[in-house]
Design a protein around this motif. Structure first.
Motif, PDB file in Angstrom:
ATOM      1  N   ARG A   1      71.219 -11.332 -48.582  1.00 32.43           N
ATOM      2  CA  ARG A   1      70.690 -11.692 -49.905  1.00 32.43           C
ATOM      3  C   ARG A   1      69.787 -12.920 -49.831  1.00 32.43           C
ATOM      4  O   ARG A   1      68.749 -12.978 -50.493  1.00 32.43           O
ATOM      5  CB  ARG A   1      71.834 -11.939 -50.881  1.00 32.43           C
ATOM      6  CG  ARG A   1      72.485 -10.652 -51.341  1.00 32.43           C
ATOM      7  CD  ARG A   1      73.572 -10.908 -52.346  1.00 32.43           C
ATOM      8  NE  ARG A   1      74.063  -9.656 -52.903  1.00 32.43           N
ATOM      9  CZ  ARG A   1      75.117  -9.569 -53.695  1.00 32.43           C
ATOM     10  NH1 ARG A   1      75.789 -10.663 -54.026  1.00 32.43           N
ATOM     11  NH2 ARG A   1      75.499  -8.397 -54.159  1.00 32.43           N
ATOM     12  N   LYS A   2      70.178 -13.893 -49.030  1.00 33.90           N
ATOM     13  CA  LYS A   2      69.364 -15.103 -48.877  1.00 33.90           C
ATOM     14  C   LYS A   2      68.011 -14.770 -48.260  1.00 33.90           C
ATOM     15  O   LYS A   2      66.966 -15.213 -48.745  1.00 33.90           O
ATOM     16  CB  LYS A   2      70.100 -16.125 -48.008  1.00 33.90           C
ATOM     17  CG  LYS A   2      69.327 -17.407 -47.817  1.00 33.90           C
ATOM     18  CD  LYS A   2      70.084 -18.398 -46.953  1.00 33.90           C
ATOM     19  CE  LYS A   2      69.229 -19.648 -46.795  1.00 33.90           C
ATOM     20  NZ  LYS A   2      69.612 -20.435 -45.658  1.00 33.90           N
ATOM     21  N   LEU A   3      68.023 -13.971 -47.196  1.00 36.57           N
ATOM     22  CA  LEU A   3      66.779 -13.589 -46.524  1.00 36.57           C
ATOM     23  C   LEU A   3      65.885 -12.777 -47.464  1.00 36.57           C
ATOM     24  O   LEU A   3      64.672 -12.999 -47.528  1.00 36.57           O
ATOM     25  CB  LEU A   3      67.107 -12.795 -45.248  1.00 36.57           C
ATOM     26  CG  LEU A   3      65.957 -12.464 -44.320  1.00 36.57           C
ATOM     27  CD1 LEU A   3      65.199 -13.719 -43.902  1.00 36.57           C
ATOM     28  CD2 LEU A   3      66.483 -11.724 -43.095  1.00 36.57           C
ATOM     29  N   ARG A   4      66.490 -11.847 -48.209  1.00 34.71           N
ATOM     30  CA  ARG A   4      65.728 -11.043 -49.170  1.00 34.71           C
ATOM     31  C   ARG A   4      65.053 -11.959 -50.198  1.00 34.71           C
ATOM     32  O   ARG A   4      63.856 -11.820 -50.468  1.00 34.71           O
ATOM     33  CB  ARG A   4      66.655 -10.049 -49.862  1.00 34.71           C
ATOM     34  CG  ARG A   4      65.962  -9.225 -50.945  1.00 34.71           C
ATOM     35  CD  ARG A   4      66.873  -8.175 -51.550  1.00 34.71           C
ATOM     36  NE  ARG A   4      67.066  -7.120 -50.573  1.00 34.71           N
ATOM     37  CZ  ARG A   4      68.253  -6.757 -50.089  1.00 34.71           C
ATOM     38  NH1 ARG A   4      69.354  -7.352 -50.488  1.00 34.71           N
ATOM     39  NH2 ARG A   4      68.329  -5.791 -49.209  1.00 34.71           N
ATOM     40  N   ALA A   5      65.800 -12.903 -50.745  1.00 33.31           N
ATOM     41  CA  ALA A   5      65.249 -13.815 -51.756  1.00 33.31           C
ATOM     42  C   ALA A   5      64.130 -14.678 -51.178  1.00 33.31           C
ATOM     43  O   ALA A   5      63.110 -14.912 -51.835  1.00 33.31           O
ATOM     44  CB  ALA A   5      66.356 -14.696 -52.344  1.00 33.31           C
ATOM     45  N   GLU A   6      64.307 -15.159 -49.947  1.00 34.68           N
ATOM     46  CA  GLU A   6      63.262 -15.960 -49.298  1.00 34.68           C
ATOM     47  C   GLU A   6      61.983 -15.146 -49.134  1.00 34.68           C
ATOM     48  O   GLU A   6      60.887 -15.651 -49.367  1.00 34.68           O
ATOM     49  CB  GLU A   6      63.746 -16.469 -47.948  1.00 34.68           C
ATOM     50  CG  GLU A   6      64.804 -17.541 -48.035  1.00 34.68           C
ATOM     51  CD  GLU A   6      65.429 -17.887 -46.694  1.00 34.68           C
ATOM     52  OE1 GLU A   6      65.117 -17.214 -45.678  1.00 34.68           O
ATOM     53  OE2 GLU A   6      66.242 -18.828 -46.654  1.00 34.68           O
ATOM     54  N   GLY A   7      62.121 -13.898 -48.729  1.00 36.05           N
ATOM     55  CA  GLY A   7      60.960 -13.039 -48.573  1.00 36.05           C
ATOM     56  C   GLY A   7      60.235 -12.812 -49.880  1.00 36.05           C
ATOM     57  O   GLY A   7      59.004 -12.864 -49.950  1.00 36.05           O
ATOM     58  N   GLU A   8      61.007 -12.588 -50.937  1.00 33.42           N
ATOM     59  CA  GLU A   8      60.409 -12.342 -52.244  1.00 33.42           C
ATOM     60  C   GLU A   8      59.703 -13.581 -52.784  1.00 33.42           C
ATOM     61  O   GLU A   8      58.579 -13.492 -53.283  1.00 33.42           O
ATOM     62  CB  GLU A   8      61.477 -11.806 -53.198  1.00 33.42           C
ATOM     63  CG  GLU A   8      61.921 -10.418 -52.776  1.00 33.42           C
ATOM     64  CD  GLU A   8      63.255  -9.960 -53.352  1.00 33.42           C
ATOM     65  OE1 GLU A   8      63.867 -10.704 -54.161  1.00 33.42           O
ATOM     66  OE2 GLU A   8      63.690  -8.856 -52.960  1.00 33.42           O
ATOM     67  N   ARG A   9      60.330 -14.752 -52.646  1.00 36.20           N
ATOM     68  CA  ARG A   9      59.675 -15.992 -53.084  1.00 36.20           C
ATOM     69  C   ARG A   9      58.391 -16.227 -52.292  1.00 36.20           C
ATOM     70  O   ARG A   9      57.356 -16.597 -52.846  1.00 36.20           O
ATOM     71  CB  ARG A   9      60.614 -17.185 -52.920  1.00 36.20           C
ATOM     72  CG  ARG A   9      61.626 -17.325 -54.038  1.00 36.20           C
ATOM     73  CD  ARG A   9      62.353 -18.672 -53.994  1.00 36.20           C
ATOM     74  NE  ARG A   9      63.065 -18.891 -52.744  1.00 36.20           N
ATOM     75  CZ  ARG A   9      64.309 -18.491 -52.501  1.00 36.20           C
ATOM     76  NH1 ARG A   9      64.989 -17.848 -53.438  1.00 36.20           N
ATOM     77  NH2 ARG A   9      64.895 -18.737 -51.342  1.00 36.20           N
ATOM     78  N   SER A  10      58.457 -16.004 -50.993  1.00 38.09           N
ATOM     79  CA  SER A  10      57.297 -16.217 -50.120  1.00 38.09           C
ATOM     80  C   SER A  10      56.143 -15.292 -50.507  1.00 38.09           C
ATOM     81  O   SER A  10      54.990 -15.713 -50.618  1.00 38.09           O
ATOM     82  CB  SER A  10      57.711 -15.987 -48.665  1.00 38.09           C
ATOM     83  OG  SER A  10      56.616 -16.128 -47.802  1.00 38.09           O
ATOM     84  N   ALA A  11      56.461 -14.031 -50.746  1.00 41.50           N
ATOM     85  CA  ALA A  11      55.406 -13.073 -51.110  1.00 41.50           C
ATOM     86  C   ALA A  11      54.792 -13.407 -52.461  1.00 41.50           C
ATOM     87  O   ALA A  11      53.575 -13.307 -52.637  1.00 41.50           O
ATOM     88  CB  ALA A  11      55.983 -11.662 -51.117  1.00 41.50           C
ATOM     89  N   LEU A  12      55.603 -13.795 -53.422  1.00 40.63           N
ATOM     90  CA  LEU A  12      55.086 -14.132 -54.746  1.00 40.63           C
ATOM     91  C   LEU A  12      54.226 -15.391 -54.724  1.00 40.63           C
ATOM     92  O   LEU A  12      53.316 -15.546 -55.531  1.00 40.63           O
ATOM     93  CB  LEU A  12      56.230 -14.269 -55.756  1.00 40.63           C
ATOM     94  CG  LEU A  12      56.910 -12.950 -56.133  1.00 40.63           C
ATOM     95  CD1 LEU A  12      58.148 -13.196 -56.974  1.00 40.63           C
ATOM     96  CD2 LEU A  12      55.920 -12.020 -56.854  1.00 40.63           C
ATOM     97  N   ARG A  13      54.517 -16.301 -53.770  1.00 36.27           N
ATOM     98  CA  ARG A  13      53.672 -17.501 -53.605  1.00 36.27           C
ATOM     99  C   ARG A  13      52.364 -17.153 -52.891  1.00 36.27           C
ATOM    100  O   ARG A  13      51.438 -17.965 -52.875  1.00 36.27           O
ATOM    101  CB  ARG A  13      54.409 -18.558 -52.766  1.00 36.27           C
ATOM    102  CG  ARG A  13      55.456 -19.346 -53.496  1.00 36.27           C
ATOM    103  CD  ARG A  13      55.909 -20.554 -52.704  1.00 36.27           C
ATOM    104  NE  ARG A  13      56.278 -20.234 -51.330  1.00 36.27           N
ATOM    105  CZ  ARG A  13      57.513 -20.053 -50.886  1.00 36.27           C
ATOM    106  NH1 ARG A  13      58.531 -20.185 -51.712  1.00 36.27           N
ATOM    107  NH2 ARG A  13      57.752 -19.767 -49.626  1.00 36.27           N
ATOM    108  N   GLY A  14      52.308 -16.002 -52.242  1.00 35.21           N
ATOM    109  CA  GLY A  14      51.106 -15.625 -51.497  1.00 35.21           C
ATOM    110  C   GLY A  14      51.111 -16.049 -50.069  1.00 35.21           C
ATOM    111  O   GLY A  14      50.066 -16.144 -49.423  1.00 35.21           O
ATOM    112  N   ASP A  15      52.303 -16.314 -49.509  1.00 31.72           N
ATOM    113  CA  ASP A  15      52.430 -16.739 -48.112  1.00 31.72           C
ATOM    114  C   ASP A  15      52.382 -15.525 -47.181  1.00 31.72           C
ATOM    115  O   ASP A  15      53.386 -15.098 -46.641  1.00 31.72           O
ATOM    116  CB  ASP A  15      53.762 -17.475 -47.875  1.00 31.72           C
ATOM    117  CG  ASP A  15      53.899 -18.712 -48.723  1.00 31.72           C
ATOM    118  OD1 ASP A  15      52.866 -19.226 -49.198  1.00 31.72           O
ATOM    119  OD2 ASP A  15      55.034 -19.168 -48.919  1.00 31.72           O
ATOM    120  N   GLU A  16      51.187 -14.985 -46.993  1.00 37.51           N
ATOM    121  CA  GLU A  16      51.047 -13.814 -46.124  1.00 37.51           C
ATOM    122  C   GLU A  16      50.882 -14.244 -44.674  1.00 37.51           C
ATOM    123  O   GLU A  16      50.371 -15.314 -44.386  1.00 37.51           O
ATOM    124  CB  GLU A  16      49.839 -12.973 -46.541  1.00 37.51           C
ATOM    125  CG  GLU A  16      50.031 -12.321 -47.897  1.00 37.51           C
ATOM    126  CD  GLU A  16      48.876 -11.403 -48.237  1.00 37.51           C
ATOM    127  OE1 GLU A  16      48.536 -10.561 -47.397  1.00 37.51           O
ATOM    128  OE2 GLU A  16      48.363 -11.530 -49.342  1.00 37.51           O
TER     129      GLU A  16
END
Length: 144
Positions: free
Chosen positions: A128-143
């Motif tokens: 769950r932590k990794l999933r949330a980190e990925g989602e926050r990163s993608a929404l910030r535009g950290d590609e």
């Protein structure tokens, strides 16, 4: 879209899983889902639903007959609406993740990390932590 539906009440769970995997791999298949219901004489059955590109409906119907015990299936044309979406590659904390980012009708963006990319994390909390980190990163535009 073409929707193919059929039920089976005489296949084992293992046989159903193999059939679903093979049907998912057929050219033109967009999605396969299987539900459980109770059929005639109180027998449990597996309810297959396949979304298929219209040009592939006949070939996929033949595959359904070959891969399952069904004696008949139903086909109908469906319309669908989909949100604008993109898959983003990101790597929060050095963990490469694929995240689908969708734009909702009100303009809000939502994200969902690919389950396969977090499945190896040990324990539910870590996934769950990794999933949330990925989602926050993608929404910030950290590609990547």
């Amino acid at each position: 879209m073409t929707l193919l539906e059929f039920d089976v009440d005489d296949m084992s769970g293992e046989e159903i899983a193999v059939a679903a995997e093979r049907l998912r791999a057929e050219r033109g298949v967009i999605d396969v889902s299987i539900g459980s219901r109770v059929g005639k004489k109180g027998r449990p059955l597996a309810d297959f639903r396949l979304l298929v590109a219209p040009h592939a409906a006949d070939a996929v119907a033949r595959a359904c007959f070959a891969e399952t015990s069904t004696l008949g299936l139903r086909l109908r044309e469906e319309h669908r609406r989909v949100l604008s979406r993109a898959e983003i590659a990101t790597a929060p904390g050095g963990n490469p993740l694929r995240v689908k980012v969708a734009e909702r009708p009100d303009g809000q963006r939502t994200a969902k990390t690919a389950h396969d990319d977090v499945a190896a994390a040990p324990g539910l909390a870590a996934r769950r932590k990794l999933r949330a980190e990925g989602e926050r990163s993608a929404l910030r535009g950290d590609e990547e």
